[in-house]
Design a protein around this motif. Structure first.
Motif, mmCIF file in Angstrom:
data_model
loop_
_atom_site.group_PDB
_atom_site.id
_atom_site.type_symbol
_atom_site.label_atom_id
_atom_site.label_comp_id
_atom_site.label_asym_id
_atom_site.label_seq_id
_atom_site.Cartn_x
_atom_site.Cartn_y
_atom_site.Cartn_z
ATOM 1 N N THR A 94 0.840 -1.195 0.000
ATOM 2 C CA THR A 94 0.000 0.000 0.000
ATOM 3 C C THR A 94 0.874 1.243 0.000
ATOM 4 O O THR A 94 1.845 1.338 0.757
ATOM 5 N N THR A 98 -3.763 3.821 -1.799
ATOM 6 C CA THR A 98 -3.917 2.817 -2.845
ATOM 7 C C THR A 98 -3.151 1.543 -2.522
ATOM 8 O O THR A 98 -1.993 1.595 -2.102
ATOM 9 N N THR A 99 -3.815 0.413 -2.718
ATOM 10 C CA THR A 99 -3.204 -0.891 -2.511
ATOM 11 C C THR A 99 -2.981 -1.563 -3.862
ATOM 12 O O THR A 99 -3.835 -1.506 -4.747
ATOM 13 N N TYR A 100 -1.829 -2.194 -4.022
ATOM 14 C CA TYR A 100 -1.433 -2.823 -5.278
ATOM 15 C C TYR A 100 -1.177 -4.311 -5.056
ATOM 16 O O TYR A 100 -0.749 -4.721 -3.973
ATOM 17 N N GLU A 101 -1.404 -5.084 -6.105
ATOM 18 C CA GLU A 101 -1.048 -6.504 -6.063
ATOM 19 C C GLU A 101 -0.319 -6.877 -7.340
ATOM 20 O O GLU A 101 -0.765 -6.571 -8.446
ATOM 21 N N LEU A 155 -4.678 -2.754 -8.578
ATOM 22 C CA LEU A 155 -4.697 -1.732 -7.551
ATOM 23 C C LEU A 155 -6.118 -1.418 -7.131
ATOM 24 O O LEU A 155 -7.072 -1.673 -7.846
ATOM 25 N N GLU A 157 -8.432 1.088 -3.801
ATOM 26 C CA GLU A 157 -8.352 1.974 -2.646
ATOM 27 C C GLU A 157 -9.069 1.338 -1.460
ATOM 28 O O GLU A 157 -10.168 0.793 -1.599
ATOM 29 N N ILE A 158 -8.443 1.408 -0.301
ATOM 30 C CA ILE A 158 -9.013 0.848 0.912
ATOM 31 C C ILE A 158 -9.998 1.853 1.493
ATOM 32 O O ILE A 158 -9.680 3.027 1.651
ATOM 33 N N ASN A 204 -1.650 2.872 10.137
ATOM 34 C CA ASN A 204 -2.011 2.335 8.824
ATOM 35 C C ASN A 204 -2.444 0.879 8.931
ATOM 36 O O ASN A 204 -2.280 0.091 8.007
ATOM 37 N N ALA A 207 -4.661 -0.747 6.133
ATOM 38 C CA ALA A 207 -3.947 -1.156 4.927
ATOM 39 C C ALA A 207 -3.194 -2.459 5.164
ATOM 40 O O ALA A 207 -3.226 -3.374 4.329
ATOM 41 N N ARG A 208 -2.521 -2.551 6.296
ATOM 42 C CA ARG A 208 -1.759 -3.762 6.597
ATOM 43 C C ARG A 208 -2.686 -4.966 6.753
ATOM 44 O O ARG A 208 -2.381 -6.070 6.302
ATOM 45 N N GLU A 211 -3.752 -6.038 3.263
ATOM 46 C CA GLU A 211 -2.632 -6.710 2.600
ATOM 47 C C GLU A 211 -2.519 -8.153 3.072
ATOM 48 O O GLU A 211 -2.427 -9.090 2.269
#
Length: 238
Positions: A94, A98-101, A155, A157-158, A204, A207-208, A211
């Motif tokens: 993150t 924004t979070t990405y994979e 990607l 958004e959380i 955060n 987000a973690r 993930e």
């Protein structure tokens, strides 16, 4: 040689087994996007002595790295590296909102996932030595919903805690109490990044949590119907 292929948002890349490192970030061989919260060079893939390595060359962001089955999960903080040894590896991180994979596929991988089917229909989800109630899992799904619904993109958004609480029809105080409980449970079994220091939860942590939950397959798209069900412990404190 074991060939490695990297996929992001439907596009494939093949790092070289001989030559320059393969860099991932705001710039590099895989330029993700212009997110100002993302390092110009964040992750680096190299091939050394027959092994592919994933290094975090950034200074602030960590990544969650997991095998495809969710059985082996590692946290990759700045300045560290991990060998890439599974047929399929998921890399989730993150930057800002924004979070990405990213997915890595390795030919002739030296290790393979071992998957087991859990036939328990009690309604509780067990990870390690702890169990999650239905409402706790609903909370995780609400936060991870954008990632679980995404198609053809790496990607998302959380949502904020307030937005996720509204999605579930909960009061914010109830949502935050349950978020505290879920993070504390995962912290007790060694999931990194959910606490900011002794006795303090990380800022955060949402987000973690997303993930970890997505990479380890704690929640999947098959869990999305939980968002429209009533929970099993209204009025409970946990």
């Amino acid at each position: 040689m074991n060939g490695l292929a990297i996929e992001f948002a439907g596009e494939w890349f093949r790092p070289s087994e001989e030559g320059a490192p393969f860099d991932i970030g705001r710039e590099g061989d895989l330029a993700i996007d212009d997110n100002p919260y993302l390092h110009r060079r964040f992750l680096r893939i190299t091939h050394e002595d027959g092994i592919w390595w994933l290094s975090n060359v950034g200074s602030l962001i960590s990544a969650t790295v997991c095998d495809a089955g969710g059985g082996v999960q590692s946290w990759l903080p700045p300045g560290n590296r991990l060998p890439m040894v599974f047929p399929t590896t998921s890399i989730v991180f993150t930057a800002g909102p924004t979070t990405y994979e990213i997915t890595a596929q390795l030919d002739n991988a030296p290790y393979h996932e071992i998957r087991s089917e859990d036939d328990d229909d009690s309604g509780a989800t067990t990870i390690g030595a702890i169990s999650f109630t239905k409402s706790q899992k609903q909370l995780i799904v609400a936060l991870a919903e954008p990632m679980l619904r995404r198609e053809g993109t790496g990607l998302s958004e959380i949502p904020s805690s307030a937005s996720a609480a509204r999605r579930l029809g909960w009061a914010s105080t109830r949502f935050n109490r349950k978020l505290d409980n879920v993070c504390e449970k995962l912290d007790r079994i060694g999931v990194k990044g959910l606490r900011g220091g002794p006795g303090a939860l990380a800022t955060n942590r949402r987000a973690r949590l997303v993930e970890y939950a997505v990479a380890s397959r704690l929640v999947t798209s098959s869990d999305l119907p939980l968002l429209d069900e009533s929970d099993d412990d209204k009025g409970a404190t946990a």
